[in-house]
Design a protein around this motif. Structure first.
Motif, mmCIF file in Angstrom:
data_model
loop_
_atom_site.group_PDB
_atom_site.id
_atom_site.type_symbol
_atom_site.label_atom_id
_atom_site.label_comp_id
_atom_site.label_asym_id
_atom_site.label_seq_id
_atom_site.Cartn_x
_atom_site.Cartn_y
_atom_site.Cartn_z
ATOM 1 N N UNK A 72 -4.387 17.618 5.313
ATOM 2 C CA UNK A 72 -4.869 17.788 6.682
ATOM 3 C C UNK A 72 -4.951 16.449 7.420
ATOM 4 N N UNK A 73 -4.455 15.392 6.794
ATOM 5 C CA UNK A 73 -4.517 14.050 7.385
ATOM 6 C C UNK A 73 -3.095 13.498 7.514
ATOM 7 N N UNK A 74 -2.802 12.929 8.667
ATOM 8 C CA UNK A 74 -1.519 12.278 8.920
ATOM 9 C C UNK A 74 -1.759 10.799 9.189
ATOM 10 N N UNK A 75 -1.095 9.935 8.428
ATOM 11 C CA UNK A 75 -1.266 8.494 8.576
ATOM 12 C C UNK A 75 -0.049 7.921 9.287
ATOM 13 N N UNK A 76 -0.294 7.208 10.358
ATOM 14 C CA UNK A 76 0.785 6.499 11.046
ATOM 15 C C UNK A 76 0.557 5.002 10.898
ATOM 16 N N UNK A 77 1.650 4.243 11.034
ATOM 17 C CA UNK A 77 1.637 2.819 10.735
ATOM 18 C C UNK A 77 1.947 2.015 11.993
ATOM 19 N N UNK A 78 1.196 0.940 12.196
ATOM 20 C CA UNK A 78 1.487 -0.048 13.236
ATOM 21 C C UNK A 78 1.736 -1.376 12.524
ATOM 22 N N UNK A 79 2.949 -1.906 12.653
ATOM 23 C CA UNK A 79 3.333 -3.121 11.942
ATOM 24 C C UNK A 79 3.225 -4.372 12.807
ATOM 25 N N UNK A 91 -15.038 10.474 8.872
ATOM 26 C CA UNK A 91 -15.125 10.340 7.411
ATOM 27 C C UNK A 91 -13.787 10.043 6.741
ATOM 28 N N UNK A 92 -12.690 10.587 7.288
ATOM 29 C CA UNK A 92 -11.387 10.354 6.663
ATOM 30 C C UNK A 92 -10.976 8.891 6.768
ATOM 31 N N UNK A 93 -11.325 8.231 7.875
ATOM 32 C CA UNK A 93 -11.016 6.814 8.040
ATOM 33 C C UNK A 93 -11.773 5.995 6.999
ATOM 34 N N UNK A 94 -13.049 6.277 6.870
ATOM 35 C CA UNK A 94 -13.852 5.550 5.892
ATOM 36 C C UNK A 94 -13.342 5.800 4.470
ATOM 37 N N UNK A 95 -12.936 7.049 4.204
ATOM 38 C CA UNK A 95 -12.430 7.375 2.863
ATOM 39 C C UNK A 95 -11.129 6.626 2.574
ATOM 40 N N UNK A 96 -10.230 6.564 3.564
ATOM 41 C CA UNK A 96 -8.967 5.856 3.351
ATOM 42 C C UNK A 96 -9.210 4.358 3.199
ATOM 43 N N UNK A 97 -10.125 3.808 4.000
ATOM 44 C CA UNK A 97 -10.419 2.375 3.886
ATOM 45 C C UNK A 97 -10.923 2.036 2.489
ATOM 46 N N UNK A 98 -11.801 2.869 1.946
ATOM 47 C CA UNK A 98 -12.315 2.624 0.603
ATOM 48 C C UNK A 98 -11.232 2.848 -0.448
ATOM 49 N N UNK A 99 -10.387 3.845 -0.255
ATOM 50 C CA UNK A 99 -9.321 4.142 -1.201
ATOM 51 C C UNK A 99 -8.355 2.971 -1.303
ATOM 52 N N UNK A 100 -7.983 2.409 -0.166
ATOM 53 C CA UNK A 100 -7.073 1.277 -0.161
ATOM 54 C C UNK A 100 -7.733 0.020 -0.682
ATOM 55 N N UNK A 105 0.794 -1.230 0.000
ATOM 56 C CA UNK A 105 0.000 0.000 0.000
ATOM 57 C C UNK A 105 0.824 1.275 0.000
ATOM 58 N N UNK A 106 2.140 1.186 0.041
ATOM 59 C CA UNK A 106 2.923 2.384 0.324
ATOM 60 C C UNK A 106 2.689 3.502 -0.688
ATOM 61 N N UNK A 107 2.566 3.172 -1.966
ATOM 62 C CA UNK A 107 2.327 4.223 -2.967
ATOM 63 C C UNK A 107 0.943 4.832 -2.808
ATOM 64 N N UNK A 108 -0.051 3.988 -2.520
ATOM 65 C CA UNK A 108 -1.414 4.498 -2.329
ATOM 66 C C UNK A 108 -1.487 5.392 -1.103
ATOM 67 N N UNK A 109 -0.791 5.035 -0.034
ATOM 68 C CA UNK A 109 -0.793 5.863 1.171
ATOM 69 C C UNK A 109 -0.152 7.216 0.892
ATOM 70 N N UNK A 110 0.957 7.211 0.151
ATOM 71 C CA UNK A 110 1.617 8.471 -0.183
ATOM 72 C C UNK A 110 0.699 9.354 -1.029
ATOM 73 N N UNK A 111 -0.021 8.749 -1.962
ATOM 74 C CA UNK A 111 -0.942 9.515 -2.807
ATOM 75 C C UNK A 111 -2.088 10.088 -1.982
ATOM 76 N N UNK A 112 -2.605 9.299 -1.042
ATOM 77 C CA UNK A 112 -3.718 9.773 -0.211
ATOM 78 C C UNK A 112 -3.273 10.937 0.664
ATOM 79 N N UNK A 113 -2.094 10.832 1.266
ATOM 80 C CA UNK A 113 -1.600 11.928 2.107
ATOM 81 C C UNK A 113 -1.324 13.177 1.272
ATOM 82 N N UNK A 114 -0.795 12.992 0.060
ATOM 83 C CA UNK A 114 -0.513 14.143 -0.792
ATOM 84 C C UNK A 114 -1.796 14.877 -1.172
ATOM 85 N N UNK A 115 -2.885 14.138 -1.349
ATOM 86 C CA UNK A 115 -4.166 14.742 -1.731
ATOM 87 C C UNK A 115 -4.945 15.264 -0.534
ATOM 88 N N UNK A 116 -4.521 14.888 0.677
ATOM 89 C CA UNK A 116 -5.239 15.293 1.889
ATOM 90 C C UNK A 116 -4.213 15.757 2.918
#
Length: 306
Positions: A131-138, A295-304, A118-129
């Protein structure tokens, strides 16, 4: 994170701090080749690159920066002690810069190879939004891990491995990754046109360490396939050690996802032609119960998901 070895994580952390493989090797008292091999083994386990030109400038890739933040919480600024003196304080202090609007935070929990997907999709989502910061738990690997992380607010979206839809947490199917067995190209099973259960019964198994989340789902899949393996002859999260043992004919190794892809490209290693299908590993997505209010969580879930 349970997947890579502590040695690999130590090398990665020191490489980030040192800024070069040569300085990292000097700081750790290792040969340069050992440092580069450790980084390469870690990248193979994770399924994506951590550094651009690791032997040279060793710049972190975007995925490498996210991984560093997730593994070691790098980049956090230490505030100055209250009342600390400053040299030549001005008579009239400058007004503070305007405060930036707070960014909405989203925590995505996923096994490292899925994050790599997902790394490219996450970068694209953050670039388009912005006001949103995505952090990762591995740390999440199983349905139980995902349910716990979502229930405790440690994740807003969780991806996990499964063999079928679990009762908890509610989830949806993303995709499947085939599970395959690999052996050294000189092994008798690698030379066979077809390999059955009786052939495998006399073959030692090589495996990742017991605490590893990928090992647990692989064990469950092999048990469901009723493959008669004894206790593993080798347990290691160091993929160079696993590859060396495979090439030496020490046994076979089960893998899926990016790790299986990379093993299939390695010289001296071959995928076994099994006469029975192995269970596929499902990748499933679960979202926190309060996502409807975010809404941002739901939007990211659908985007991914798309």
């Amino acid at each position: 994170m349970s997947s890579p070895s502590l040695r690999q994580l130590d090398i990665f952390a020191q490489m980030v701090a040192a800024g070069s493989a040569a300085r990292c090797a000097q700081d750790l008292g290792l040969d340069l080749g050992e440092v580069l091999d450790g980084i390469a083994a870690l990248e193979m386990r994770l399924g994506y690159r951590l550094f651009d030109d690791p032997a040279g400038a060793a710049r972190l890739t975007p995925a490498g920066r996210k991984t560093a933040q997730a593994m070691m919480q790098l980049g956090s600024d230490t505030p100055s002690p209250a009342g600390a003196a400053t040299a030549e304080a001005p008579d009239s202090p400058a007004p503070p810069p305007p405060a930036e609007p707070p960014r909405e935070g989203i925590i995505l929990a996923a096994p490292a190879p899925i994050f790599g997907h997902f790394q490219d999709a996450l970068a694209a989502f953050e670039a388009a939004n912005d006001d949103i910061a995505i952090s990762i738990d591995l740390h999440v690997h199983s349905a139980r891990d995902a349910a716990t992380a979502l229930a405790r607010g440690r994740a807003d979206i969780a991806y996990f491995y499964a063999l079928e839809e679990p009762a908890e947490p509610p989830s949806r199917y993303g995709w499947s990754e085939p599970l395959n067995l690999y052996a050294g190209s000189g092994h008798r099973l690698a030379r066979a046109e077809m390999v059955g259960r009786d052939d495998i019964a006399a073959t030692p198994l090589l495996a990742m360490e017991p605490h590893n989340g990928m090992r647990q789902i692989v064990d469950a899949a092999l048990a469901r396939a009723r493959l008669p393996f004894d206790a593993p002859a080798l347990e290691s999260d160091n993929m160079f050690e696993i590859m060396a043992a495979l090439r030496d004919g020490a046994g076979c190794f089960a893998a899926f996802g990016p790790l299986a892809r990379d093993l299939g490209r390695m010289s001296g290693i071959r995928r076994l032609a099994l006469d029975m299908p192995l269970p596929a590993i499902e990748i499933r997505q679960a979202v926190g119960a309060d996502a409807a209010r975010k809404p941002a969580v739901d939007a990211l879930a659908e985007f991914l998901f798309l």
